[in-house]
Scaffold this active site. Structure first.
Site, PDB file in Angstrom:
ATOM      1  N   LYS A  47       1.120  58.506  12.219  1.00 39.36           N
ATOM      2  CA  LYS A  47       1.380  59.950  12.219  1.00 39.36           C
ATOM      3  C   LYS A  47       2.806  60.278  12.643  1.00 39.36           C
ATOM      4  CE  LYS A  47      -2.684  61.532  11.057  1.00 39.36           C
ATOM      5  NZ  LYS A  47      -2.914  62.351   9.885  1.00 39.36           N
ATOM      6  N   SER A 288     -10.150  53.429  12.895  1.00 35.30           N
ATOM      7  CA  SER A 288      -9.862  53.593  11.465  1.00 35.30           C
ATOM      8  C   SER A 288      -9.230  52.312  10.913  1.00 35.30           C
ATOM      9  CB  SER A 288      -8.960  54.805  11.206  1.00 35.30           C
ATOM     10  OG  SER A 288      -7.661  54.573  11.676  1.00 35.30           O
TER      11      SER A 288
HETATM   12  C1  PLP Z   1      -6.215  56.804  13.721  1.00 35.81           C
HETATM   13  C2  PLP Z   1      -6.139  57.497  12.406  1.00 35.81           C
HETATM   14  N1  PLP Z   1      -6.443  56.808  11.305  1.00 35.81           N
HETATM   15  C3  PLP Z   1      -6.395  57.372  10.081  1.00 35.81           C
HETATM   16  C4  PLP Z   1      -6.044  58.687   9.904  1.00 35.81           C
HETATM   17  C5  PLP Z   1      -5.947  59.242   8.510  1.00 35.81           C
HETATM   18  O1  PLP Z   1      -4.611  59.305   8.071  1.00 35.81           O
HETATM   19  P1  PLP Z   1      -4.116  60.416   7.051  1.00 35.81           P
HETATM   20  O2  PLP Z   1      -4.077  61.724   7.761  1.00 35.81           O
HETATM   21  O3  PLP Z   1      -2.776  59.973   6.598  1.00 35.81           O
HETATM   22  O4  PLP Z   1      -5.118  60.478   5.935  1.00 35.81           O
HETATM   23  C6  PLP Z   1      -5.744  59.455  11.031  1.00 35.81           C
HETATM   24  C7  PLP Z   1      -5.470  60.883  10.947  1.00 35.81           C
HETATM   25  O5  PLP Z   1      -6.050  61.701  10.332  1.00 35.81           O
HETATM   26  C8  PLP Z   1      -5.757  58.839  12.302  1.00 35.81           C
HETATM   27  O6  PLP Z   1      -5.407  59.510  13.411  1.00 35.81           O
END
Ligand code: PLP
Length: 339
Positions: A47, A288
């Site tokens: 992010k 994630s």
């Molecule tokens: C730890 C984490 N993984 C994955 C995501 C997903 O990423 P993106 O917003 O680029 O889809 C986020 C945020 O939404 C996140 O904070």
């Protein structure tokens, strides 16, 4: 002279890609997995790229400046931490609203960077975001902007500079660091910005690069409490489909047209992948990341992917979730996982 940086904003991006050789050997993988370790960004996640691009693109357009603008965002996650860090580094005021259930680590990080945490958002507005989906975000932002002089909402869900950050940097870094040899990219969806930007770039370079999107197992979404942890069942990634296609949970920054395949992953598989990576590679990632790694492992076990190079985007570090005990091995949860 020397190699002294002027600001942490100069340290965003150029994160390393590491191949998981010991994991491959231990699991008998046919494909190669090399993870992009986004926790090397200075505020700890992928992010950082988006937060910096959103701020700097608005500066280039002349829309904001530290002397007059207050940045405003509603998020429970890494976006808030990244935005808070770079707002501080650049001298902006930053007002943040947080969703219910934000992890202790992240709320303490917001406190550390001295973000102005809005405590007066009515619960019905916050709950509306879960009930009504993305449309309700604007209502929350409108509420937060009241009484703020020159607010600038960073709007991660539909701000195209979120996608641009990954199209300009994350995608090219993957392409260059693999000498254009990447076969499969695996990502998850929150705002959709990272997978959209990366996939767009990689497919422009080579339309045969396959994009696989990690999705939470529908059974986990129905049963959102796993081992006492209630997180709405999403475990760090969002479900963008229901049986009929895209739901209102699919943000504007997500692009279904760049996706080749969706793979569903259970929380047990996520935990198992996290523990294997820590055990064999000495790398401890967040949920994630674990989910995308689990998808990468399943792909790498398939004969058709023999010798292929699979790159999962690993957004953040497990230290950000120590209060959730991600590191804890739970045989009762993980025993049915097939890898
Ligand atoms: C730890 C984490 N993984 C994955 C995501 C997903 O990423 P993106 O917003 O680029 O889809 C986020 C945020 O939404 C996140 O904070």
């Amino acid at each position: 002279m020397g190699n002294i940086h002027n600001s942490i904003t100069e340290l965003v991006g150029n994160t390393p890609i590491v191949e998981f050789h010991r994991l491959k050997k231990a699991l008998g993988l046919k494909g190669r997995i090399a993870g992009k370790l986004e926790y090397f960004n200075p505020a700890g996640s992928h992010k950082d790229r988006m937060a910096l691009e959103i701020i700097e693109a608005a500066e280039r357009r002349g829309d904001i400046s530290p002397d007059k603008t207050t940045l405003v965002e509603f998020t429970s996650g890494n976006t808030g931490v990244a935005m808070a860090a770079f707002a501080a580094a650049k001298g902006y005021k930053f007002k943040i609203g947080v969703q219910n259930g934000v992890s202790i680590e992240r709320s303490k990080l917001l406190e550390a960077y001295q973000a102005d945490i809005a405590t007066d958002i009515p619960q019905e507005l916050i709950l509306g975001v879960f009930e009504k989906g993305i449309a309700a975000f604007s209502e929350v932002i409108e509420f937060m902007e009241k009484g703020v002089e020159n607010p600038y909402s960073t709007r991660q869900l539909d701000n195209p500079d979120n996608i641009n950050a990954h199209y300009k940097h994350t995608g090219p870094e993957i392409w260059n660091d693999t000498d254009g040899k990447v076969d499969i990219f695996v990502g998850g969806v929150g705002t959709g910005g990272s997978t959209h930007g990366v996939s767009k770039y990689l497919k422009e370079k080579n339309p045969n690069v396959k994009v696989v999107i990690t999705q939470p197992d529908p059974n986990d979404v129905v049963n959102p409490i796993v081992n006492g942890v209630e997180d709405g069942g999403f475990h760090g990634i969002h479900q963008v489909h229901d049986d009929n296609g895209i739901t209102p949970m699919a943000p504007a920054n997500f692009n279904d047209g760049l996706v080749d395949e969706y793979r569903f992953i259970s929380y047990a598989e996520t935990l198992r992948a996290i523990h294997l990576l820590a055990k064999y590679e000495g790398i401890f990632v967040g949920a994630s990341s674990g989910a995308s790694l689990a998808v990468a492992i399943k792909l790498a076990l398939e004969s058709e992917n023999e010798g292929k190079l699979i790159i999962p985007l690993l957004p953040d570090n497990g230290e950000r979730y120590l209060s959730e005990d991600l590191q804890k091995i739970r045989p009762e949860v993980e025993e049915k996982v097939g890898f």
